[in-house]
Motif scaffolding. Structure first.
Motif, mmCIF file in Angstrom:
data_model
loop_
_atom_site.group_PDB
_atom_site.id
_atom_site.type_symbol
_atom_site.label_atom_id
_atom_site.label_comp_id
_atom_site.label_asym_id
_atom_site.label_seq_id
_atom_site.Cartn_x
_atom_site.Cartn_y
_atom_site.Cartn_z
ATOM 1 N N ALA A 88 10.120 -5.638 16.853
ATOM 2 C CA ALA A 88 9.457 -6.203 18.034
ATOM 3 C C ALA A 88 7.958 -5.937 17.906
ATOM 4 O O ALA A 88 7.467 -5.473 16.874
ATOM 5 C CB ALA A 88 10.024 -5.593 19.304
ATOM 6 N N ARG A 94 13.754 -4.034 19.137
ATOM 7 C CA ARG A 94 14.778 -4.471 20.080
ATOM 8 C C ARG A 94 16.124 -3.925 19.609
ATOM 9 O O ARG A 94 16.387 -3.865 18.411
ATOM 10 C CB ARG A 94 14.840 -6.007 20.148
ATOM 11 C CG ARG A 94 13.585 -6.689 20.713
ATOM 12 C CD ARG A 94 13.514 -6.584 22.208
ATOM 13 N NE ARG A 94 12.379 -7.297 22.777
ATOM 14 C CZ ARG A 94 12.469 -8.471 23.418
ATOM 15 N NH1 ARG A 94 13.639 -9.078 23.540
ATOM 16 N NH2 ARG A 94 11.395 -9.030 23.924
ATOM 17 N N SER A 96 19.437 -5.002 19.221
ATOM 18 C CA SER A 96 19.951 -6.365 19.209
ATOM 19 C C SER A 96 21.398 -6.429 18.740
ATOM 20 O O SER A 96 21.788 -5.784 17.766
ATOM 21 C CB SER A 96 19.090 -7.238 18.288
ATOM 22 O OG SER A 96 17.752 -7.268 18.737
ATOM 23 N N TYR A 110 21.636 -11.193 21.266
ATOM 24 C CA TYR A 110 21.387 -10.593 22.581
ATOM 25 C C TYR A 110 20.611 -9.306 22.380
ATOM 26 O O TYR A 110 21.006 -8.433 21.603
ATOM 27 C CB TYR A 110 22.704 -10.290 23.313
ATOM 28 C CG TYR A 110 22.484 -9.451 24.551
ATOM 29 C CD1 TYR A 110 21.989 -10.024 25.721
ATOM 30 C CD2 TYR A 110 22.710 -8.076 24.538
ATOM 31 C CE1 TYR A 110 21.749 -9.254 26.843
ATOM 32 C CE2 TYR A 110 22.476 -7.299 25.660
ATOM 33 C CZ TYR A 110 21.988 -7.890 26.815
ATOM 34 O OH TYR A 110 21.735 -7.117 27.929
ATOM 35 N N ASP A 111 19.492 -9.173 23.092
ATOM 36 C CA ASP A 111 18.686 -7.953 23.068
ATOM 37 C C ASP A 111 18.971 -7.147 24.333
ATOM 38 O O ASP A 111 18.831 -7.667 25.448
ATOM 39 C CB ASP A 111 17.196 -8.294 23.011
ATOM 40 C CG ASP A 111 16.804 -9.025 21.744
ATOM 41 O OD1 ASP A 111 17.514 -8.883 20.733
ATOM 42 O OD2 ASP A 111 15.795 -9.758 21.767
ATOM 43 N N ILE A 113 19.050 -5.402 27.563
ATOM 44 C CA ILE A 113 18.110 -5.601 28.671
ATOM 45 C C ILE A 113 17.766 -4.284 29.356
ATOM 46 O O ILE A 113 16.597 -4.003 29.647
ATOM 47 C CB ILE A 113 18.695 -6.611 29.683
ATOM 48 C CG1 ILE A 113 18.754 -8.015 29.057
ATOM 49 C CG2 ILE A 113 17.871 -6.632 30.965
ATOM 50 C CD1 ILE A 113 19.437 -9.051 29.922
ATOM 51 N N HIS A 133 12.651 -3.770 25.807
ATOM 52 C CA HIS A 133 13.852 -4.333 26.428
ATOM 53 C C HIS A 133 13.904 -5.847 26.266
ATOM 54 O O HIS A 133 12.883 -6.532 26.174
ATOM 55 C CB HIS A 133 13.942 -3.959 27.906
ATOM 56 C CG HIS A 133 12.904 -4.605 28.776
ATOM 57 N ND1 HIS A 133 13.045 -5.896 29.259
ATOM 58 C CD2 HIS A 133 11.722 -4.155 29.262
ATOM 59 C CE1 HIS A 133 11.996 -6.208 29.995
ATOM 60 N NE2 HIS A 133 11.171 -5.159 30.009
ATOM 61 N N GLY A 134 15.115 -6.369 26.229
ATOM 62 C CA GLY A 134 15.318 -7.803 26.242
ATOM 63 C C GLY A 134 15.197 -8.348 27.653
ATOM 64 O O GLY A 134 15.053 -7.592 28.631
ATOM 65 N N THR A 135 15.275 -9.659 27.775
ATOM 66 C CA THR A 135 15.081 -10.292 29.086
ATOM 67 C C THR A 135 16.138 -11.333 29.426
ATOM 68 O O THR A 135 16.217 -11.758 30.583
ATOM 69 C CB THR A 135 13.705 -10.986 29.147
ATOM 70 O OG1 THR A 135 13.631 -11.967 28.105
ATOM 71 C CG2 THR A 135 12.568 -9.979 28.977
#
Length: 270
Positions: A88, A94, A96, A110-111, A113, A133-135
């Protein structure tokens, strides 16, 4: 559809972890699994948080991603690679989760969240020091060998405590919710089974939760208890500690029966 939740006790040695994962995936395929899911950080459980930075990969290529693609193709599996560190911005990664179809192509990313922070005076964790973090929630679809289409929602570990993520998946028709994890001993003992069964019941979906389960080189002990839960909250299969291939049959008819007899998803008001 037969599925396999892979439980591991990953070390600091990337090559050794991949070898263990491959052996477990071979067992899953031999047992007839169509979908196999590895645990969070199947590729490395470091002595310190920053160890994962040493094995990070750009999305799209790297030894861990090549391993997952090749394993999916070799064993003719739908394969979800628990999690691995994907590069990242700002020196972080991330956490993931990548899904591969049996031809070896990556079909979903998918990361994670929600980032874990915990301090009970003995154990201290703060994932935000290393992770970005993912979103975005992420689903993928797979067609089982019997022709049935399964809609699958992705999540990771600490996400389990945030029901709105899974409600979003349920609203989009998810049949199966994935929760690859590395729960701590303390939080796992208190809440792991409770939360998994709750997510299954409230969303009328199967839940599949492969986990890290044992004592790691850092001295950390993960809870294990990899588990498969049906839409009525019944535990279909579980393994407490140590490496394991946890197998279960996901019965589409059972899913439809639960949703027909108690159509709670259609009764939502708020």
């Amino acid at each position: 559809m037969k599925v396999a939740a892979i439980q591991m006790v990953s070390s600091t040695d990337l090559a050794a972890n991949l070898a263990h994962a491959r052996a477990l995936l071979a067992r899953a395929a031999e047992a007839g699994a169509e979908l196999a899911v590895l645990p969070e950080y199947f590729c490395i459980m470091g002595r310190v948080d920053t160890d994962k930075l040493q094995v990070q990969e750009p999305f799209g290529d790297g030894p861990i991603q090549r391993f997952l693609s090749e394993a999916a193709r070799e064993f003719r599996l739908w394969l979800v690679g628990g999690t691995l560190p994907i590069t990242a911005d700002g020196g972080r990664v991330r956490n993931s989760s990548l899904a591969f179809e049996p031809g070896g192509a990556c079909v979903a990313r998918y990361d994670k969240i929600h980032l874990f922070r915990f301090d009970n005076g003995v154990e201290r964790f703060d994932e935000a020091r290393v992770l970005e973090h993912g979103t975005t929630p992420q689903m993928f679809e797979m067609t089982a060998r019997d022709g049935r289409l399964w809609r699958i929602g992705m999540s990771v570990c600490y996400d389990l405590r945030f029901p709105e993520l899974y409600r979003d998946y349920a609203a989009r028709g998810a049949d199966l919710l994935l929760v690859p994890s590395a729960f701590t001993q303390a939080t796992g003992l208190a809440h792991w089974e409770l939360l998994l069964r709750t997510r299954a019941v409230e969303n009328l979906a199967f839940v599949m939760a492969p986990a890290q389960g044992g004592l790691h080189e850092s001295g950390r002990r993960t809870w294990g208890h990899s588990m498969l839960v049906d839409p009525w909250g019944q535990v279909l299969a579980e393994h407490a500690e140590g490496e394991a291939v946890v197998l279960a049959e996901l019965d589409a008819a059972r899913l439809e029966t639960c949703r027909t007899q108690l159509p709670a998803l259609g009764h939502r008001v708020l």
